[in-house]
Write a protein that holds these residues in place. Structure first.
Motif, short mmCIF file in Angstrom:
data_model
loop_
_atom_site.label_atom_id
_atom_site.label_comp_id
_atom_site.label_asym_id
_atom_site.label_seq_id
_atom_site.Cartn_x
_atom_site.Cartn_y
_atom_site.Cartn_z
N GLN A 165 0.83 -1.21 0.00
CA GLN A 165 0.00 0.00 0.00
C GLN A 165 0.86 1.26 0.00
O GLN A 165 0.56 2.24 -0.69
CB GLN A 165 -0.92 0.01 1.22
N SER A 199 -9.67 8.22 -6.42
CA SER A 199 -10.76 7.41 -5.87
C SER A 199 -10.39 5.93 -5.78
O SER A 199 -10.77 5.24 -4.84
CB SER A 199 -12.03 7.58 -6.72
N VAL A 200 -9.64 5.43 -6.78
CA VAL A 200 -9.22 4.02 -6.76
C VAL A 200 -8.32 3.77 -5.55
O VAL A 200 -8.46 2.74 -4.86
CB VAL A 200 -8.47 3.65 -8.06
N HIS A 201 -7.44 4.69 -5.27
CA HIS A 201 -6.55 4.54 -4.13
C HIS A 201 -7.32 4.65 -2.82
O HIS A 201 -7.00 3.94 -1.85
CB HIS A 201 -5.45 5.61 -4.18
N GLU A 202 -8.34 5.51 -2.79
CA GLU A 202 -9.17 5.61 -1.59
C GLU A 202 -9.88 4.29 -1.33
O GLU A 202 -9.97 3.83 -0.18
CB GLU A 202 -10.19 6.73 -1.74
N VAL A 203 -10.40 3.67 -2.39
CA VAL A 203 -11.08 2.38 -2.24
C VAL A 203 -10.11 1.33 -1.71
O VAL A 203 -10.45 0.53 -0.83
CB VAL A 203 -11.70 1.94 -3.58
N SER A 204 -8.89 1.33 -2.25
CA SER A 204 -7.90 0.34 -1.79
C SER A 204 -7.56 0.55 -0.32
O SER A 204 -7.34 -0.41 0.43
CB SER A 204 -6.63 0.42 -2.64
N TYR A 206 -9.66 1.74 1.93
CA TYR A 206 -10.81 1.22 2.69
C TYR A 206 -10.75 -0.31 2.78
O TYR A 206 -11.03 -0.89 3.83
CB TYR A 206 -12.13 1.64 2.03
N VAL A 207 -10.37 -0.95 1.67
CA VAL A 207 -10.30 -2.42 1.67
C VAL A 207 -9.25 -2.90 2.66
O VAL A 207 -9.48 -3.84 3.44
CB VAL A 207 -9.97 -2.93 0.25
N PRO A 268 -14.39 9.79 3.74
CA PRO A 268 -13.85 10.13 2.42
C PRO A 268 -12.78 11.21 2.55
O PRO A 268 -12.85 12.06 3.44
CB PRO A 268 -15.07 10.66 1.66
N THR A 269 -11.79 11.15 1.67
CA THR A 269 -10.71 12.14 1.71
C THR A 269 -11.24 13.56 1.59
O THR A 269 -10.72 14.49 2.22
CB THR A 269 -9.71 11.86 0.57
#
Length: 314
Positions: A165, A199-204, A206-207, A268-269
């Motif tokens: 990460q 947004s993709v990095h934010e989702v990662s 969260y995962v 959310p960021t």
């Protein structure tokens, strides 16, 4: 402080040095904050080290239920040492610059140790579950070899994910600014500096948080739901009180750590505010490790007795 940037091939300026703003918005309190954080760091080092030393020296504490807390207090020392020395350096020298490599290293250690803390808290709840709900199986299930294996898994289990990460985050281009509005390199303020859609990095993120934070927290909840059910069925009030006293300190630490950390990473960021992020981060990176030895020692009769014996011997 002057921004240090170089021009990338696509004519987008890329940051080659970050600036940790820290508490620069409080210029008149720099000396006080330096003094305050120095005291806090000493309290963390002394308090957590004292509990570790007691569990090693006192034969009465050579039990699995104190093996995992000893690991936890060693971890707390490492965890605080990732951020506080850097804060003290910036406060005393007013040099807030940090290279991307140093920033990535700090973030990686912070994430790895935070993951280890989450896993250790889950192991401590499992240990209490076995001790209270399956007491006859406790010596077999929590034997020394098993305890060492579980502790090693907690320390090292999150390393591959968090290293990956960290690499993913620092593979981004940073062009908005080089000023990190935080006192250490953390994910939310770093993502704010990245170019383009994150947004993709934010989702990662969260995962990963769900894997290393939410899952252990759910395991803790399941363990304590069974523990509470077993305690309520105990025939005597004294037995219920003793059982609850062995769990209450751990529960308080769980609430403090997971509560403040989840608020920070599950938002959310776009909704992050620098002041709130700093306050929450101070809470779970510095304040909680400072109070954890007090929480554990005052709520545990065996530790209090061991402290008395150590005091009488000196």
């Amino acid at each position: 402080m002057k921004l240090e940037e170089v021009e990338a091939e696509d004519n987008v300026s890329t940051v080659v040095q970050f600036v940790l703003l820290g508490f620069s918005e409080l210029p008149n309190l720099q000396g006080f904050l330096s003094w305050l954080f120095s005291i806090i760091y000493m309290v963390v080092l002394i308090g957590n080290s004292l509990i570790v030393i007691i569990t090693r020296l006192d034969p009465a504490l050579h039990k699995p239920m104190y093996f995992f807390p000893a690991n936890f207090f060693i971890l707390e020392i490492c965890y605080v040492s990732v951020t506080l020395p850097r804060i003290l350096f910036s406060l005393r020298t007013q040099d807030r610059s940090i290279s991307p490599l140093s920033c990535a290293t700090q973030l990686c250690f912070f994430l790895v140790l935070g993951t280890a803390e989450s896993f250790l808290l889950a192991l401590m709840s499992y240990d209490r579950f076995v001790a209270i709900c399956k007491p006859l199986h406790y010596p077999l299930v929590m034997n020394p070899k098993k305890c060492h294996q579980l502790a090693a898994g907690a320390w090292l289990g999150g390393m591959p994910v968090q290293v990956g990460q960290t690499w993913q985050i620092f593979s981004l281009h940073f062009c908005h600014s080089n000023q990190i509005n935080h006192f250490f390199c953390d994910i939310p303020p770093i993502l704010k500096l990245a170019c383009g859609d994150t947004s993709v990095h934010e989702v990662s993120v969260y995962v990963v948080v769900i894997l290393v934070g939410a899952v252990p927290f759910m395991l803790i909840l399941v363990s304590y739901s069974k523990i509470i059910g077993t305690i309520l069925r105990l025939p005597t009030a004294q037995g219920r009180t003793t059982a609850f006293s062995t769990c209450s300190s751990h529960l308080l630490v769980v609430v403090l750590f997971f509560g403040s950390a989840s608020i920070t990473y599950f938002r959310p960021t776009s909704s992050h505010s620098a002041g709130t992020d700093k306050l929450l981060s101070l809470f779970y990176t510095i304040v909680t490790p400072m109070f954890n030895p007090v929480i554990y020692s005052l709520r545990n009769q065996d530790v209090v007795a061991a402290l008395r014996r150590l005091w009488l011997q000196t």
